[in-house]
Design a protein around this motif. Structure first.
Motif, short mmCIF file in Angstrom:
data_model
loop_
_atom_site.label_atom_id
_atom_site.label_comp_id
_atom_site.label_asym_id
_atom_site.label_seq_id
_atom_site.Cartn_x
_atom_site.Cartn_y
_atom_site.Cartn_z
N GLN A 89 -74.30 62.92 24.07
CA GLN A 89 -73.51 62.30 25.59
C GLN A 89 -71.72 62.37 24.36
OE1 GLN A 89 -73.56 59.24 27.12
NE2 GLN A 89 -71.67 58.19 27.15
N ALA A 90 -71.76 62.43 22.51
CA ALA A 90 -70.68 63.20 22.58
C ALA A 90 -70.38 64.14 23.27
CB ALA A 90 -70.80 63.03 21.23
N ARG A 91 -71.01 64.74 23.57
CA ARG A 91 -70.71 66.19 24.14
C ARG A 91 -70.37 66.13 25.48
NH1 ARG A 91 -75.01 68.46 22.38
NH2 ARG A 91 -76.89 68.24 24.05
N PHE A 92 -70.97 65.19 25.95
CA PHE A 92 -70.47 64.33 27.76
C PHE A 92 -69.18 63.92 27.62
CE2 PHE A 92 -69.83 60.93 30.87
CZ PHE A 92 -70.10 61.64 32.32
N GLU A 93 -68.54 63.77 26.60
CA GLU A 93 -67.59 62.54 26.91
C GLU A 93 -66.59 62.76 26.83
OE1 GLU A 93 -67.51 59.13 23.64
OE2 GLU A 93 -69.41 58.07 26.04
N ALA A 94 -66.72 64.64 25.70
CA ALA A 94 -65.51 65.45 25.21
C ALA A 94 -65.20 65.97 26.10
CB ALA A 94 -66.20 66.41 23.71
N GLU A 95 -66.50 66.80 27.44
CA GLU A 95 -66.20 67.08 28.66
C GLU A 95 -65.38 66.90 29.22
OE1 GLU A 95 -68.25 69.43 32.37
OE2 GLU A 95 -69.31 68.06 30.58
N VAL A 96 -65.24 65.54 29.61
CA VAL A 96 -65.04 64.12 30.30
C VAL A 96 -63.42 64.59 30.13
CG1 VAL A 96 -64.48 61.98 31.04
CG2 VAL A 96 -67.01 63.36 31.45
#
Length: 374
Positions: free
Chosen positions: A5-12
């Motif tokens: 989730q952290a990686r997804f949010e950082a990407e966004v």
């Protein structure tokens, strides 16, 4: 938060920062300075609050890594953001240090900076002194980043719309003759939270003559049989996206002339929704509702714009109003809410939140639109 989730949010968030930097370069600006509020939350996920001590996201147009200038005592407030995952520079400061010079030091050169509209004068004026130039508004940049919602934002708006629909479905439990507007509003406020919102951001219960004032929230007026009642309610649903929906009710049997007028309003609202699609202008949607009301003799009773954008703010770009020639694009989200108001008598408004799709629009609200008897 899981690592995935952290990686997804950082990407966004990273994509949003990159888009903002790209738009800064197009606008020939050197940096974006963002204070706590919806823009900061949108760009890095931070829910930091604004205090007399400066917290500021610094987004350079090119070259330097974005930075967060923040009081050392407020560092814990970044824990809910994507600052670490994004690799932002954290420039903390303590009392006795000039934070406005810290902001300036985060930029290698240039003084053409843009600030968000929510930045208080308490910080704006010292920043202007530090850069020896008055910053410009960042709205032309930020609106282009924020107006088109991504799939996760659209899903959040759907959840918010469903939550406020559940509240409207229960209005008949509380709205009846003999109760005050304040009493009804208190029940609705409790239900807004119970149905999934973190808070009730606004609750308008306008009965009879109170309803002729579009933003009069609620009073000690006792509701009477035959009253037309405007109920405009909304609030944020995690992760902070707003609901906003208005329906018009009648206690008992409506006056036939009033019912006929509200039928015209319903037709105007439906026409505006039907007009929404990519490629047309915001003012065209406003005209779709306004023309029907004007033809029916209610032009002077429609005293506000047809709609406003919505997202992490209740009111944001795009505004659906005469004179706004912005072209609608898929992902834009806004209200469609024509109303008619007769001072000292009654008012009515019908409001849905819609999202522009590839070939039209999707409404996130699905309660009946016409005059609802309770």
């Amino acid at each position: 938060m899981s690592g995935t989730q952290a990686r997804f949010e950082a990407e966004v968030y990273g994509q949003r920062l990159e888009r903002a930097a790209e738009l800064l370069r197009t606008a020939h600006l050197d940096a974006l300075l963002i204070s706590p509020g919806p823009d900061l939350r949108y760009l890095i996920g931070s829910r930091a609050q604004s205090f007399e001590r400066l917290t500021c996201l610094v987004v350079p147009a090119s070259g330097e890594t974005p930075s967060v200038v923040i009081p050392k005592m407020e560092l814990a407030g970044l824990a809910d953001s994507a600052a670490d995952e994004l690799g932002l520079q954290i420039l903390d400061w303590t009392d006795g240090i000039d934070p406005y010079l810290v902001v300036k030091s985060a930029l290698n050169a240039g003084a053409r900076v843009a600030v968000d509209d929510a930045m208080p004068a308490l910080h704006l004026l010292p920043l202007a002194a530090a850069f020896n130039a008055l910053p410009v508004s960042a709205t032309p940049v930020l609106r282009q980043v924020r107006m088109r919602k991504d799939p996760s934002e659209i899903e959040a708006l759907r959840r918010a719309g469903a939550a406020i629909d559940r509240v409207h479905a229960r209005v008949g439990e509380w709205l009846r003759a003999g109760r005050t507007e304040n009493e009804v509003a208190a029940d609705i406020t409790e239900a807004i939270v119970a149905e999934g919102h973190t808070e009730a951001a606004f609750v308008i219960v306008g009965s009879g003559p109170t309803g002729a004032n579009p933003h009069k929230e609620h009073t000690e007026r006792r509701i009477e049989s035959g009253d037309v009642v405007v109920v405009d309610i909304g609030g944020p649903v995690e992760p902070g996206y707003y609901s906003d929906s208005t329906r018009t009710y009648v206690v008992g049997e409506p006056d036939p002339e009033i019912a006929a007028a509200i039928a015209v309003l319903e037709r105007a609202q439906a026409a505006a929704v039907a007009a929404v699609r990519p490629g047309i202008t915001a003012e065209s949607v406003d005209a779709a509702a306004r023309d029907i009301l004007a033809q029916a003799g209610f032009g002077d009773a429609f005293i506000h714009r047809t709609g406003h954008g919505i997202g992490l703010s209740v009111h944001e770009e795009p505004y659906i109003v005469a004179g706004n020639d912005i072209v609608l694009e898929p992902g834009m989200a806004f209200s469609i809410e024509p109303g008619i108001y007769f001072p000292g008598q009654w008012g009515a408004r019908i409001e849905d939140i819609v999202i522009v799709t590839e070939d039209g629009c999707e409404s996130v609200n699905h309660r009946p639109h016409g005059l609802t008897a309770v």
